[in-house]
Write an enzyme that holds these catalytic residues in place. Structure first.
Site, PDB file in Angstrom:
ATOM      1  N   SER A   1     -70.928 -30.312 -53.889  1.00 32.46           N
ATOM      2  CA  SER A   1     -71.829 -29.234 -53.466  1.00 32.46           C
ATOM      3  C   SER A   1     -71.139 -28.001 -52.909  1.00 32.46           C
ATOM      4  O   SER A   1     -71.804 -27.006 -52.625  1.00 32.46           O
ATOM      5  CB  SER A   1     -72.826 -29.765 -52.426  1.00 32.46           C
ATOM      6  OG  SER A   1     -73.769 -30.619 -53.030  1.00 32.46           O
TER       7      SER A   1
ATOM      8  N   SER B   1     -75.308 -28.116 -53.695  1.00 30.68           N
ATOM      9  CA  SER B   1     -76.387 -27.657 -52.838  1.00 30.68           C
ATOM     10  C   SER B   1     -76.038 -26.407 -52.039  1.00 30.68           C
ATOM     11  O   SER B   1     -76.915 -25.759 -51.464  1.00 30.68           O
ATOM     12  CB  SER B   1     -76.772 -28.774 -51.864  1.00 30.68           C
ATOM     13  OG  SER B   1     -75.682 -29.102 -51.013  1.00 30.68           O
TER      14      SER B   1
ATOM     15  N   LYS C   1     -73.917 -22.639 -43.661  1.00 28.20           N
ATOM     16  CA  LYS C   1     -74.935 -23.371 -44.424  1.00 28.20           C
ATOM     17  C   LYS C   1     -75.961 -23.959 -43.460  1.00 28.20           C
ATOM     18  O   LYS C   1     -75.599 -24.483 -42.399  1.00 28.20           O
ATOM     19  CB  LYS C   1     -74.267 -24.468 -45.256  1.00 28.20           C
ATOM     20  CG  LYS C   1     -75.209 -25.192 -46.221  1.00 28.20           C
ATOM     21  CD  LYS C   1     -74.437 -26.197 -47.066  1.00 28.20           C
ATOM     22  CE  LYS C   1     -75.342 -26.969 -48.010  1.00 28.20           C
ATOM     23  NZ  LYS C   1     -74.601 -27.951 -48.830  1.00 28.20           N
TER      24      LYS C   1
END
Length: 488
Positions: free
Chosen positions: A176, A152, A77
Site C-alpha cells: 500500500s 491504500s 495518512k
C-alpha cells in the site's frame, strides 16, 4: 516563487540561505492545494491555521542548518493518529474520532521540526488497491484524473506527485506504499517489519503493517526514514537497534553488486507486456552501471496473494472487533438490545470492502475451517520466507516490477475484487517475509508512470537506497511532473 516540486534538500538550503521562509513555503503549498485538490481528493483534513503558526514559530526560532527537516512540510495518512487533527481511517466508523495522543512517528516528525499540512485520503482502514474505498471521497491520479492513484495510500502518493507536499507518510500491509508510489511516479519505501514503530497506527493486520515515507527522490526518502525509524518501547514488535543514517553510502553506486531477477515469476504472472519492456530497460541500465544480473527462483511467490489475503483478513477480523458502537466510533441510532447495537453499528459503519475482509477472516479462523485455510496460509508464509532467505545467499537485492499494469481507470476494477487483489502479486510476499522493499519510477506506458521494486534482506534499507539512487541519478524519471489531464 512556487515550491511545488522542490525536494526537501532544496527547500532546506533555501531556508538556510534565507531565500525564503517556512511560512512562505507552507502558504504556497496551501495555495496549490486550494487550486487542485478539489479535483484530486488527496486530503481529508487540512491543518492550515496550526501549520502556518508552526511555520512562523520555526522562522522566529531560526532554521538549524544541521537539521534538514526543520521547518519543512509533510502529510500524514489518515490511519495514523494525531492529537491535534482528526483521524478517520477514511471510514464512517471513525468520522468524528479525535485521538488524545500522537503516534510515535508523528511525535518524531515534530521533534525533527516538520510541519503537518493535514491528513491524507486512503482506502477505508487501509483495505484496498485503488483508493476508491474511502467513505468520504475518491482520490484521483494527478497524471490522469480518470485513473486511480493506487491504494491504500493513494492520498499520500497523489499529494506528493501533485506537488502539494515534498514528503508524506503512508502505510504498507501488502503493497500500500509501493503500489501507489508506482502509479504516481514517486519513491515509496516499505521498511523492514520492526524498523518503524507501529504505536498509534490503526491496525489492519498487525504482523504485516508498516509505516513508511513517500517522496519524489530517493535521498529525501532516506532522510524521512532517518527521522521516523528506531526502537520504540511502546511497540512490542519494534526492533532494538541503534539509530541508522540511511543516507550513508547512498552515492556508492552498484558496481559489483548482484541483482536477483525472478524471470519465471514474471512469466507466470499476468504482467503487462509493456510494463515488462520498461523493466527490461531498467535491468539493462543497471547492467550498464556495473551491476550483475542473476536469475533466481521465488517458487512460492505466486501463492503470496491468496496467502496474504487469508492472513491479513484474519488479523483484520480480530483487530476490528473493537469497533462495536460502544466505547467510541459510530453508533447506530436505533437498536433494541446489545446484539442489535453491535450488528447495526458495524453494518452501517463499515464499507463493503472492510465487511468483505472481516467475513473472509472470520471464516478462515472459524472452527472446522482454520486448519484448511489459516493454518495452511501460515505454512506457505514460512515457505515464502525461506525462498527469500535462499535467494539472498546469492544476491544483494532483488528487482521486480511493482505492479502488473499501469494505473487503471476509476471504476474499472472496483466490482471485481479478485482482479484488484491480483495487483498485489509482486508486493505481498515482501510483507509476509517482513523484509524491506521500495518502488522507484522507471518509465511510462501510455503516459502513466511505471515503478520498479527493489527488495532487500532484513534491515538492508541502506543498501536499497544505494541501489535506487544509482538508477535515479542515471535516469530522469523522477524529474517528470504530472499533467492533471482528464477529469470527472
Amino acid at each position: 516563487m512556487t515550491f511545488a516540486y522542490n525536494t526537501l534538500e532544496e527547500l532546506h538550503q533555501a531556508l538556510v540561505n534565507k531565500e525564503t521562509s517556512a511560512e512562505a513555503i507552507v502558504a504556497d503549498l496551501y495555495d496549490r492545494i486550494d487550486q487542485f485538490d478539489g479535483d484530486l481528493g488527496a486530503f481529508l483534513h487540512l491543518n492550515k491555521d496550526q501549520a502556518l503558526a508552526q511555520a512562523k514559530e520555526a522562522d522566529q526560532a531560526g532554521i538549524d542548518p544541521a537539521n534538514i527537516l526543520s521547518g519543512l512540510p509533510i502529510g500524514i495518512k489518515d490511519n495514523i493518529v494525531t492529537k491535534d487533527q482528526p483521524t478517520t481511517a477514511a471510514s464512517k466508523m471513525l468520522e468524528d474520532f479525535h485521538s488524545v495522543y500522537d503516534a510515535t512517528v508523528v511525535k518524531r516528525l515534530k521533534e525533527a521540526g516538520m510541519i503537518s499540512l493535514g491528513k491524507l485520503n486512503l482506502d477505508e482502514f487501509a483495505m484496498g488497491s485503488s483508493n476508491e474505498n474511502s467513505y468520504f471521497k475518491i482520490c484521483r491520479n494527478p497524471w490522469n484524473l480518470n485513473k486511480v492513484p493506487g491504494g491504500s495510500s493513494g492520498g499520500s502518493a497523489a499529494a506528493v506527485a501533485a506537488g502539494f507536499l515534498p514528503a508524506s507518510l503512508g502505510t504498507d500491509t501488502g503493497g500500500s506504499i509501493r503500489q501507489p508510489a508506482a502509479f504516481n511516479g514517486i519513491v515509496g519505501m516499505k521498511p523492514t517489519y520492526g524498523r518503524v514503530s507501529r504505536f498509534g497506527l490503526i491496525a489492519f493486520a498487525s504482523s504485516l503493517d508498516q509505516i513508511g515515507p513517500l517522496t519524489r527522490t530517493v535521498k529525501d526518502n532516506a532522510l524521512v526514514l532517518n527521522a521516523i525509524s528506531g526502537h520504540d518501547p511502546q511497540d512490542a514488535t519494534s526492533y532494538p537497534e541503534s539509530q541508522v543514517d540511511f543516507t550513508q553510502g547512498i552515492e556508492d553506486g552498484v558496481t559489483g553488486l548482484k541483482i536477483g531477477v525472478p524471470r519465471k515469476l514474471f512469466r507466470d504472472s499476468a504482467l503487462n507486456d509493456q510494463v515488462m519492456d520498461v523493466i527490461e530497460d531498467a535491468l539493462a541500465k543497471y547492467q550498464a552501471l556495473g551491476a550483475e544480473l542473476v536469475e533466481i527462483d521465488l517458487d512460492h511467490a505466486l501463492y503470496g496473494t491468496p496467502t496474504y489475503y487469508i492472513i491479513a483478513s484474519s488479523e483484520a477480523a480480530s483487530n476490528l472487533q473493537r469497533f462495536d458502537g460502544v466505547k467510541y466510533g459510530y453508533r447506530t441510532e436505533e437498536f433494541k438490545d446489545l446484539d442489535e447495537l453491535y450488528t447495526k453499528s458495524r453494518s452501517e459503519g463499515f464499507g463493503d470492502e472492510v465487511k468483505r475482509r472481516i467475513m473472509l477472516g472470520t471464516f478462515s479462523l472459524s472452527a472446522g475451517y482454520a486448519e484448511d485455510h489459516f493454518d495452511k496460509a501460515a505454512k506457505v508464509r514460512t515457505l515464502i520466507k525461506e525462498d527469500f532467505k535462499q535467494a539472498f545467499e546469492g544476491v544483494d537485492v532483488i528487482l521486480t516490477p511493482t505492479t502488473l499494469t499501469p494505473a487503471f481507470d476509476i471504476g474499472g476494477k472496483i466490482e471485481d475484487p479478485l482482479s484488484l487483489y491480483k495487483q498485489d502479486t509482486f508486493t505481498v510476499s515482501v510483507n509476509l517475509a517482513g523484509i524491506p522493499a521500495m518502488s522507484i519510477p522507471c518509465g511510462f506506458v501510455d503516459g502513466m508512470p511505471i515503478g520498479l521494486q527493489l527488495i532487500g534482506n532484513h534491515f538492508e534499507e541502506r543498501l536499497l537506497y544505494q541501489v535506487a539512487y544509482a538508477y535515479e541519478q542515471a535516469t530522469g524519471h523522477h524529474t517528470q511532473t504530472p499533467s492533471f489531464e482528464g477529469g470527472k
